[in-house]
Scaffold this motif. Structure first.
Motif, PDB file in Angstrom:
ATOM      1  N   ARG A 162     -67.489  -4.223   8.136  1.00 30.88           N
ATOM      2  CA  ARG A 162     -66.626  -4.154   9.321  1.00 30.88           C
ATOM      3  C   ARG A 162     -65.543  -5.227   9.250  1.00 30.88           C
ATOM      4  N   ARG A 163     -65.884  -6.426   8.804  1.00 31.63           N
ATOM      5  CA  ARG A 163     -64.887  -7.502   8.695  1.00 31.63           C
ATOM      6  C   ARG A 163     -63.786  -7.132   7.703  1.00 31.63           C
ATOM      7  N   ILE A 164     -64.164  -6.512   6.599  1.00 30.39           N
ATOM      8  CA  ILE A 164     -63.176  -6.087   5.608  1.00 30.39           C
ATOM      9  C   ILE A 164     -62.212  -5.090   6.234  1.00 30.39           C
ATOM     10  N   TRP A 165     -62.760  -4.075   6.920  1.00 26.54           N
ATOM     11  CA  TRP A 165     -61.909  -3.065   7.559  1.00 26.54           C
ATOM     12  C   TRP A 165     -60.995  -3.694   8.597  1.00 26.54           C
ATOM     13  N   ASP A 166     -61.558  -4.543   9.461  1.00 25.39           N
ATOM     14  CA  ASP A 166     -60.774  -5.169  10.531  1.00 25.39           C
ATOM     15  C   ASP A 166     -59.642  -6.023   9.963  1.00 25.39           C
ATOM     16  N   ARG A 167     -59.922  -6.760   8.901  1.00 22.46           N
ATOM     17  CA  ARG A 167     -58.904  -7.610   8.285  1.00 22.46           C
ATOM     18  C   ARG A 167     -57.765  -6.761   7.719  1.00 22.46           C
ATOM     19  N   GLN A 168     -58.111  -5.634   7.074  1.00 23.18           N
ATOM     20  CA  GLN A 168     -57.081  -4.764   6.508  1.00 23.18           C
ATOM     21  C   GLN A 168     -56.230  -4.121   7.601  1.00 23.18           C
ATOM     22  N   VAL A 169     -56.860  -3.677   8.659  1.00 19.20           N
ATOM     23  CA  VAL A 169     -56.123  -3.060   9.757  1.00 19.20           C
ATOM     24  C   VAL A 169     -55.233  -4.093  10.445  1.00 19.20           C
ATOM     25  N   PHE A 170     -55.787  -5.279  10.722  1.00 20.59           N
ATOM     26  CA  PHE A 170     -55.041  -6.325  11.417  1.00 20.59           C
ATOM     27  C   PHE A 170     -53.837  -6.793  10.605  1.00 20.59           C
ATOM     28  N   SER A 171     -54.018  -6.925   9.285  1.00 15.85           N
ATOM     29  CA  SER A 171     -52.934  -7.409   8.433  1.00 15.85           C
ATOM     30  C   SER A 171     -51.942  -6.316   8.056  1.00 15.85           C
ATOM     31  N   GLY A 172     -52.294  -5.057   8.336  1.00 18.10           N
ATOM     32  CA  GLY A 172     -51.408  -3.952   8.006  1.00 18.10           C
ATOM     33  C   GLY A 172     -51.480  -3.529   6.550  1.00 18.10           C
ATOM     34  N   THR A 173     -52.472  -4.005   5.830  1.00 16.70           N
ATOM     35  CA  THR A 173     -52.585  -3.676   4.406  1.00 16.70           C
ATOM     36  C   THR A 173     -53.487  -2.480   4.133  1.00 16.70           C
ATOM     37  N   GLY A 174     -54.129  -1.978   5.150  1.00 15.27           N
ATOM     38  CA  GLY A 174     -55.035  -0.855   4.937  1.00 15.27           C
ATOM     39  C   GLY A 174     -55.459  -0.231   6.245  1.00 15.27           C
ATOM     40  N   ALA A 175     -56.398   0.694   6.143  1.00 13.25           N
ATOM     41  CA  ALA A 175     -56.894   1.405   7.319  1.00 13.25           C
ATOM     42  C   ALA A 175     -58.414   1.378   7.324  1.00 13.25           C
ATOM     43  N   ALA A 176     -58.973   1.701   8.462  1.00 15.11           N
ATOM     44  CA  ALA A 176     -60.430   1.813   8.587  1.00 15.11           C
ATOM     45  C   ALA A 176     -60.823   3.257   8.276  1.00 15.11           C
ATOM     46  N   PRO A 177     -62.076   3.471   7.893  1.00 14.65           N
ATOM     47  CA  PRO A 177     -62.526   4.844   7.632  1.00 14.65           C
ATOM     48  C   PRO A 177     -62.666   5.633   8.929  1.00 14.65           C
ATOM     49  N   GLU A 178     -62.841   6.915   8.803  1.00 17.07           N
ATOM     50  CA  GLU A 178     -63.075   7.797   9.942  1.00 17.07           C
ATOM     51  C   GLU A 178     -64.541   7.673  10.343  1.00 17.07           C
ATOM     52  N   VAL A 179     -64.803   7.365  11.613  1.00 20.03           N
ATOM     53  CA  VAL A 179     -66.175   7.204  12.108  1.00 20.03           C
ATOM     54  C   VAL A 179     -66.632   8.509  12.734  1.00 20.03           C
ATOM     55  N   VAL A 180     -67.822   8.963  12.326  1.00 27.15           N
ATOM     56  CA  VAL A 180     -68.421  10.171  12.906  1.00 27.15           C
ATOM     57  C   VAL A 180     -69.685   9.763  13.654  1.00 27.15           C
ATOM     58  N   LYS A 181     -70.124  10.596  14.577  1.00 28.08           N
ATOM     59  CA  LYS A 181     -71.227  10.232  15.462  1.00 28.08           C
ATOM     60  C   LYS A 181     -72.607  10.658  14.967  1.00 28.08           C
ATOM     61  N   SER A 182     -72.669  11.617  14.041  1.00 25.37           N
ATOM     62  CA  SER A 182     -73.971  12.114  13.596  1.00 25.37           C
ATOM     63  C   SER A 182     -73.902  12.538  12.134  1.00 25.37           C
TER      64      SER A 182
END
Length: 142
Positions: free
Chosen positions: A86-106
């Motif tokens: 989660r920290r890796i994803w958040d850092r990439q999104v915050f810095s504009g260098t990447g995106a987070a994956p698509e989250v599904v519920k089940s």
């Protein structure tokens, strides 16, 4: 350590090891890759690898952070804790260098999303039947 302590420890270890679900990385059937190294799997799910070897964009699907299957997947397949991912994803999104994956519920939503998305990858603890021609299992070298 006493004999009773050793017996309790062995019993606990046996109970814990028997309850671990099998983890399967799944991909859309059009993905040509059939095997990944642990490093490659980690790069894909950390959103650092952007495309498959043939140039098709990778679309990553994950379960929610609190889902026990997600936690087990992170620990056994990726070798990291969910909060680290989660920290890796958040850092990439915050810095504009990447995106987070698509989250599904089940898991069913995961199977549907992977089956219907070109270049998709995800995971499940269910065995994938060979009757579903739109999903394939990818082996990971642990």
């Amino acid at each position: 350590m006493t004999w009773i302590g050793i017996r309790i420890l062995i019993t606990l270890l046996l109970l814990v090891s028997q309850n671990l679900p099998a983890q399967n990385i799944i991909a859309n059937a059009q993905v040509e890759t059939t095997q990944l190294s642990k490093t490659s799997a980690r790069a894909i799910f950390a959103m650092r690898a952007q495309e498959w070897p043939n140039g098709t964009p990778i679309k990553v699907f994950v379960l929610e952070d609190q889902n026990p299957i997600h936690s087990q997947f992170c620990k056994t397949i990726l070798g990291m804790f969910p909060y680290q991912l989660r920290r890796i994803w958040d850092r990439q999104v915050f810095s504009g260098t990447g995106a987070a994956p698509e989250v599904v519920k089940s898991e069913q939503e995961m199977l549907d999303a992977v089956a219907n998305t070109a270049g998709a990858i995800g995971y499940t603890d269910k065995e994938i039947s060979h009757t579903n021609k739109r999903i394939k299992t990818i082996k990971v070298d642990l």
